[in-house]
Design an enzyme around this catalytic site. Structure first.
Site, PDB file in Angstrom:
ATOM      1  N   LYS A  11       0.800  -6.177  -4.848  1.00 27.66           N
ATOM      2  CA  LYS A  11       1.318  -4.803  -4.772  1.00 27.66           C
ATOM      3  C   LYS A  11       2.125  -4.569  -3.488  1.00 27.66           C
ATOM      4  CE  LYS A  11      -2.360  -2.991  -7.722  1.00 27.66           C
ATOM      5  NZ  LYS A  11      -3.334  -1.899  -7.952  1.00 27.66           N
ATOM      6  N   TYR A  51       1.483   1.881 -16.111  1.00 28.31           N
ATOM      7  CA  TYR A  51       0.180   2.523 -15.891  1.00 28.31           C
ATOM      8  C   TYR A  51      -0.052   3.710 -16.827  1.00 28.31           C
ATOM      9  CZ  TYR A  51      -0.895  -0.314 -11.778  1.00 28.31           C
ATOM     10  OH  TYR A  51      -1.209  -1.354 -10.944  1.00 28.31           O
ATOM     11  N   ASN A 114      -4.761  -1.457  -3.088  1.00 31.31           N
ATOM     12  CA  ASN A 114      -5.761  -2.519  -3.221  1.00 31.31           C
ATOM     13  C   ASN A 114      -5.168  -3.911  -3.442  1.00 31.31           C
ATOM     14  OD1 ASN A 114      -5.001  -2.184  -5.845  1.00 31.31           O
ATOM     15  ND2 ASN A 114      -7.041  -1.745  -6.666  1.00 31.31           N
ATOM     16  N   HIS A 117      -3.133  -6.506  -8.609  1.00 34.12           N
ATOM     17  CA  HIS A 117      -3.522  -6.074  -9.950  1.00 34.12           C
ATOM     18  C   HIS A 117      -3.939  -7.298 -10.753  1.00 34.12           C
ATOM     19  CE1 HIS A 117      -3.325  -4.191 -13.925  1.00 34.12           C
ATOM     20  NE2 HIS A 117      -2.673  -5.276 -14.312  1.00 34.12           N
ATOM     21  N   GLU A 128       1.173  -7.007 -20.736  1.00 30.84           N
ATOM     22  CA  GLU A 128       1.677  -6.916 -19.355  1.00 30.84           C
ATOM     23  C   GLU A 128       2.599  -8.091 -19.016  1.00 30.84           C
ATOM     24  OE1 GLU A 128      -1.822  -6.444 -16.941  1.00 30.84           O
ATOM     25  OE2 GLU A 128      -2.240  -4.445 -17.736  1.00 30.84           O
TER      26      GLU A 128
HETATM   27  P1  CMP Z   1      -5.190  -1.645 -10.762  1.00 33.48           P
HETATM   28  O1  CMP Z   1      -6.162  -2.766 -10.970  1.00 33.48           O
HETATM   29  O2  CMP Z   1      -3.761  -2.032 -10.632  1.00 33.48           O
HETATM   30  O3  CMP Z   1      -5.330  -0.559 -11.937  1.00 33.48           O
HETATM   31  C1  CMP Z   1      -5.101   0.807 -11.761  1.00 33.48           C
HETATM   32  C2  CMP Z   1      -4.824   1.181 -10.332  1.00 33.48           C
HETATM   33  O4  CMP Z   1      -4.990   2.549 -10.030  1.00 33.48           O
HETATM   34  C3  CMP Z   1      -5.852   0.491  -9.428  1.00 33.48           C
HETATM   35  O5  CMP Z   1      -5.621  -0.889  -9.399  1.00 33.48           O
HETATM   36  C4  CMP Z   1      -5.633   1.249  -8.139  1.00 33.48           C
HETATM   37  O6  CMP Z   1      -4.451   0.852  -7.450  1.00 33.48           O
HETATM   38  C5  CMP Z   1      -5.445   2.657  -8.689  1.00 33.48           C
HETATM   39  N1  CMP Z   1      -6.698   3.423  -8.714  1.00 33.48           N
HETATM   40  C6  CMP Z   1      -7.771   3.217  -9.500  1.00 33.48           C
HETATM   41  N2  CMP Z   1      -8.733   4.141  -9.272  1.00 33.48           N
HETATM   42  C7  CMP Z   1      -8.250   4.946  -8.308  1.00 33.48           C
HETATM   43  C8  CMP Z   1      -8.750   6.095  -7.648  1.00 33.48           C
HETATM   44  N3  CMP Z   1      -9.963   6.581  -7.929  1.00 33.48           N
HETATM   45  N4  CMP Z   1      -7.984   6.675  -6.711  1.00 33.48           N
HETATM   46  C9  CMP Z   1      -6.746   6.178  -6.437  1.00 33.48           C
HETATM   47  N5  CMP Z   1      -6.198   5.089  -7.041  1.00 33.48           N
HETATM   48  C10 CMP Z   1      -6.945   4.483  -7.963  1.00 33.48           C
END
Ligand code: CMP
Length: 139
Positions: A11, A51, A114, A117, A128
């Site tokens: 990311k 998303y 984070n 993905h 995807e």
């Molecule tokens: P990802 O695995 O890419 O899938 C959805 C993304 O949404 C997740 O990683 C985070 O980047 C984001 N995400 C998921 N839960 C939350 C949350 N509670 N608050 C903010 N961002 C979130």
């Protein structure tokens, strides 16, 4: 069991911080084969599409803003049990809950920023992978 695939994105937070090389090395050391990989940047429309399943969530707008703030690295990874094994390698969505040795424990900032993905099912991995790559870009 036949090998299958998962789709990852390194990311914008992790790319900007210069962690891409270390993350790719962890992925390869864990036994994944790279079928396809590219440095790219999501438009707002493409991030909303990727998303879409989260579009009703309160964090959706921030997530789209974050995922479009800079380049990402998208990759299709192949391994037996790819989806499950990759989710173990990256660790919990919230890095506060991620185990030692996982990518998110090492490189994620918070539940949104984070670092990586990983697809959550074989069905979504196929969707995807096609979202990011044409068939001729996969080897
Ligand atoms: P990802 O695995 O890419 O899938 C959805 C993304 O949404 C997740 O990683 C985070 O980047 C984001 N995400 C998921 N839960 C939350 C949350 N509670 N608050 C903010 N961002 C979130």
């Amino acid at each position: 069991m036949a090998s299958n695939i998962t789709l990852t994105m390194i990311k914008p937070d992790a790319v900007a911080a210069g962690h891409s090389g270390k993350i790719i090395d962890m992925i390869i050391q864990a036994g994944f084969r790279v079928q396809a990989m590219k440095l790219t940047r999501l438009s707002t429309e493409k991030a909303q599409e990727f998303y879409a399943v989260h579009s009703a969530r309160p964090f959706f707008g921030d997530l789209v803003k974050f995922m479009t703030e800079g380049p990402i690295i998208a990759a299709v990874l192949e391994k037996e049990n790819a989806v499950e094994d990759f989710r173990k390698l990256i660790g919990a969505t919230n890095p506060a809950n991620a185990e030692e040795g996982t990518i998110r424990k090492a490189f994620a900032t918070d539940i949104e920023r984070n670092a990586v993905h990983g697809s959550d099912s074989n069905e979504n991995a196929a969707i995807e992978a096609s979202f990011h790559f044409a068939g001729v870009e996969r080897f």
